[in-house]
Design a protein around this motif. Structure first.
Motif, PDB file in Angstrom:
ATOM      1  N   CYS A   1       0.861  -1.184   0.000  1.00  0.00           N
ATOM      2  CA  CYS A   1       0.000   0.000   0.000  1.00  0.00           C
ATOM      3  C   CYS A   1       0.899   1.236   0.000  1.00  0.00           C
ATOM      4  O   CYS A   1       2.100   1.126   0.250  1.00  0.00           O
ATOM      5  CB  CYS A   1      -0.924  -0.005   1.221  1.00  0.00           C
ATOM      6  SG  CYS A   1      -0.068   0.174   2.803  1.00  0.00           S
ATOM      7  N   PRO A   2       0.346   2.404  -0.257  1.00  0.00           N
ATOM      8  CA  PRO A   2       1.165   3.618  -0.177  1.00  0.00           C
ATOM      9  C   PRO A   2       1.734   3.811   1.229  1.00  0.00           C
ATOM     10  O   PRO A   2       1.101   3.445   2.226  1.00  0.00           O
ATOM     11  CB  PRO A   2       0.171   4.734  -0.513  1.00  0.00           C
ATOM     12  CG  PRO A   2      -0.922   4.070  -1.267  1.00  0.00           C
ATOM     13  CD  PRO A   2      -1.027   2.681  -0.696  1.00  0.00           C
ATOM     14  N   VAL A   3       2.939   4.366   1.281  1.00  0.00           N
ATOM     15  CA  VAL A   3       3.630   4.616   2.547  1.00  0.00           C
ATOM     16  C   VAL A   3       3.872   6.113   2.681  1.00  0.00           C
ATOM     17  O   VAL A   3       4.383   6.742   1.757  1.00  0.00           O
ATOM     18  CB  VAL A   3       4.978   3.865   2.610  1.00  0.00           C
ATOM     19  CG1 VAL A   3       5.726   4.190   3.898  1.00  0.00           C
ATOM     20  CG2 VAL A   3       4.759   2.356   2.468  1.00  0.00           C
ATOM     21  N   VAL A   4       3.487   6.677   3.820  1.00  0.00           N
ATOM     22  CA  VAL A   4       3.745   8.081   4.125  1.00  0.00           C
ATOM     23  C   VAL A   4       4.785   8.105   5.239  1.00  0.00           C
ATOM     24  O   VAL A   4       4.604   7.466   6.272  1.00  0.00           O
ATOM     25  CB  VAL A   4       2.465   8.814   4.579  1.00  0.00           C
ATOM     26  CG1 VAL A   4       2.781  10.229   5.045  1.00  0.00           C
ATOM     27  CG2 VAL A   4       1.438   8.820   3.470  1.00  0.00           C
ATOM     28  N   VAL A   5       5.873   8.845   5.022  1.00  0.00           N
ATOM     29  CA  VAL A   5       6.904   8.999   6.040  1.00  0.00           C
ATOM     30  C   VAL A   5       6.863  10.452   6.516  1.00  0.00           C
ATOM     31  O   VAL A   5       7.076  11.368   5.734  1.00  0.00           O
ATOM     32  CB  VAL A   5       8.300   8.642   5.497  1.00  0.00           C
ATOM     33  CG1 VAL A   5       9.358   8.842   6.578  1.00  0.00           C
ATOM     34  CG2 VAL A   5       8.319   7.204   4.979  1.00  0.00           C
TER      35      VAL A   5
END
Length: 159
Positions: free
Chosen positions: A134-138
């Motif tokens: 899935c998309p990853v937000v850092v």
């Protein structure tokens, strides 16, 4: 968002807290829940001031850290937020990637553990970015804010 779930890695650091706060704000006003996850292991690499004396104690301490951070975010943003908390034994990147399967989003802080742990085990965020489905937000460290260095605690514990 299709599955209505944001998974967020929490580790007791300021960066992990900011990731949880961001995930809570993102979920607010949507039909989305937050799953806060703290991965723990009895590997002897983490050497904080308060060290666990057994795997059971390590699990207890991990659960207490996670609960404190979740309760702080709920207190700040309101009890209406659906935030579930779970401690899972295993390597952080592996645990977070598995927990995020089928999620809409995985949220992580940019820094958590000491440079020693990073050099020995690698970056959790880097591994998650490479392997998550899935998309990853850092969430970055604030500009001008120093990243906590736990190496002095590690050196003191090794004496």
């Amino acid at each position: 968002m299709k599955n209505h779930l944001i998974v967020v890695g929490v580790d007791g650091s300021d960066s992990g807290r900011r990731a949880l706060e961001w995930a809570a704000r993102e979920a607010a006003g949507r039909d989305t829940a937050v799953q806060a996850v703290l991965a723990w292991s009895w590997d002897g690499v983490e050497a904080d001031v308060l060290t666990a004396t057994s795997p059971e104690e390590e699990h207890r301490q991990a659960t207490a850290v996670l609960e404190r951070q979740v309760q702080a975010v709920i207190a700040e943003h309101g009890s209406h937020l659906p935030i579930a908390a779970e401690t899972v034994e295993g390597r952080p990147a592996d645990v977070l990637i598995a927990m995020a399967r089928g999620a809409d989003l995985l949220v992580l802080g940019s820094h958590g553990h000491s440079r020693l742990r990073h050099s020995v085990l690698g970056s959790v965020s880097e591994a998650c970015i490479r392997r998550a489905t899935c998309p990853v937000v850092v969430i970055p460290t604030h500009l001008g804010e120093s990243v906590p260095d736990r190496e002095p605690a590690v050196r003191a514990a090794q004496r």
